[in-house]
Design a protein around this motif. Structure first.
Motif, short mmCIF file in Angstrom:
data_model
loop_
_atom_site.label_atom_id
_atom_site.label_comp_id
_atom_site.label_asym_id
_atom_site.label_seq_id
_atom_site.Cartn_x
_atom_site.Cartn_y
_atom_site.Cartn_z
N MET A 81 54.34 39.44 36.69
CA MET A 81 52.39 38.83 36.05
C MET A 81 51.51 39.66 37.49
SD MET A 81 52.99 34.90 35.17
CE MET A 81 54.11 34.36 36.42
N ARG A 82 50.21 41.08 37.06
CA ARG A 82 49.44 41.31 36.96
C ARG A 82 48.85 40.70 37.71
NH1 ARG A 82 44.56 43.42 36.63
NH2 ARG A 82 44.83 45.92 37.16
N SER A 83 47.72 40.70 39.49
CA SER A 83 47.55 39.74 39.62
C SER A 83 45.67 39.84 39.30
CB SER A 83 47.47 40.11 41.03
OG SER A 83 46.39 39.30 41.88
N ASP A 109 56.32 46.49 43.49
CA ASP A 109 55.40 46.49 43.69
C ASP A 109 53.91 46.27 42.83
OD1 ASP A 109 56.50 44.20 46.18
OD2 ASP A 109 56.49 46.50 47.25
N SER A 110 53.55 47.14 41.76
CA SER A 110 53.48 47.07 41.60
C SER A 110 52.42 46.52 40.24
CB SER A 110 53.72 48.32 40.06
OG SER A 110 54.13 47.93 39.42
N ASP A 111 52.29 45.33 40.74
CA ASP A 111 51.50 43.81 40.30
C ASP A 111 50.91 43.27 41.04
OD1 ASP A 111 52.43 43.81 37.79
OD2 ASP A 111 53.90 42.36 38.00
N VAL A 112 50.30 44.22 42.33
CA VAL A 112 49.78 43.33 43.68
C VAL A 112 49.32 44.89 44.20
CG1 VAL A 112 50.35 41.37 43.74
CG2 VAL A 112 51.89 43.99 45.03
N SER A 139 51.57 38.23 45.40
CA SER A 139 52.17 37.29 43.41
C SER A 139 52.79 37.99 42.81
CB SER A 139 50.34 37.03 43.41
OG SER A 139 49.89 37.94 42.78
N ASN A 140 53.81 39.38 43.25
CA ASN A 140 54.79 39.61 42.68
C ASN A 140 55.84 38.91 42.90
OD1 ASN A 140 54.14 41.01 45.32
ND2 ASN A 140 55.48 42.71 44.52
#
Length: 312
Positions: A1-3, A18-21, A45-46
């Motif tokens: 989920m995207r941060s 780690d693209s969501d953070v 949070s990813n």
């Protein structure tokens, strides 16, 4: 989920997985310094969180994984490994018991495979395994903590460091990361997870025979090394780049970063027989090595804790 912290001005998303953070928020080295001083936190949070509840949870996990967990106290963080029958690492768990459940965070995209394995091993025990998507991981340089995911936005405006800062300090501290310094053949001895994630005198678990054999005889096939990279080169090696010694490929780069004091650094995994004083080429960049795992690591040659860098 995207941060939601990626919505901060200047935030730049990290690369997969780690693209969501955020990789950084605009000032990499300032973020590193703040993190090293304990003045900032990192949005991780990813990472996925697994919840194991039920009265038998600690004994059950103790029997299945590499760490001694049956006496784990509430609030005490530790690490453990899920190994296959040949002692190869399948999952690396960082976990805490809150008195009601064990909460373990794992690499992005790996929670479901861990849950599937644990579900197959429940039998008649009083345990229940589920995703804990309501929780998110935040970290300082030295420790992790879990917060309700719904409260991540509350950290907007607080001192933050991006994942690149965290990774630079992780590499400096000689800490391997699952999927970066590991592959499908990795055993715990090669990357200094004996002790931190493997308890050598606990009861039987899957993969223990290999752990005991390599510990007793020494000579793990490969070893983790810390690399000082040539700072005159503009580029960093990337994950999977070959490590070369005397025109032969003898290992691969795991992670690389630019450190605010040490300059360009990396972790790599190389063949055990590579001389410890050899100058290497890592992704085409000249590199000198520091020993993390000695070539003869085992019962008679322990990993010296002083070789691990301390985050200041």
């Amino acid at each position: 989920m995207r941060s939601p912290l990626l919505d901060l001005p200047g935030a730049v998303a990290a690369d997969e997985p780690d693209s969501d953070v955020a990789a950084h928020y605009g000032d990499l080295f300032a973020e590193q310094r703040a993190l090293a001083k304990g003045e900032a936190v990192v949005d991780r949070s990813n990472r996925e969180v697994v919840r194991v509840s039920g009265a038998d949870r600690l004994k059950w996990l103790n029997d299945l994984t590499s760490q001694k967990l049956d006496t784990l106290k509430p609030g005490e963080w530790t690490q453990t490994l899920d190994l296959d029958l040949q002692g190869r690492v399948q999952h690396h768990l960082t976990l805490v018991d809150d008195g009601q459940s064990v909460l373990a965070h794992v690499e992005p995209g790996t929670a479901q495979s861990l849950i599937d394995y644990l579900d197959r091993m429940r039998f008649m025990l009083r345990v229940e395994v589920s995703r804990a998507d309501d929780l998110a991981v935040l970290s300082t340089a030295a420790e992790d903590f879990l917060v309700p995911r719904a409260e991540l936005a509350d950290h907007l405006g607080k001192p933050l460091a991006g994942l690149w800062a965290y990774e630079a300090l992780r590499i400096e501290a000689h800490r391997a990361r699952m999927g970066f310094e590991t592959d499908h053949k990795t055993i715990p001895h090669e990357i200094a997870w004996i002790g931190s994630a493997v308890h050598l005198s606990k009861g039987c678990y899957r993969g223990q025979e290999t752990v005991a054999r390599v510990h007793n005889l020494g000579h793990p096939p490969r070893r983790l090394v810390f690399l000082h990279l040539d700072g005159s080169v503009d580029t960093l090696p990337v994950h999977g780049d070959p490590v070369i010694f005397e025109s032969q490929e003898i290992g691969v780069v795991g992670s690389a970063a630019r450190h605010h004091e040490l300059g360009p650094i990396a972790l790599a995994v190389v063949k055990r027989t590579v001389p410890v004083d050899a100058t290497l080429l890592a992704g085409g960049v000249a590199a000198t090595q520091e020993v993390v795992v000695p070539p003869d690591a085992g019962r008679n040659v322990a990993i010296d804790p002083s070789l691990r860098r301390r985050i200041r």
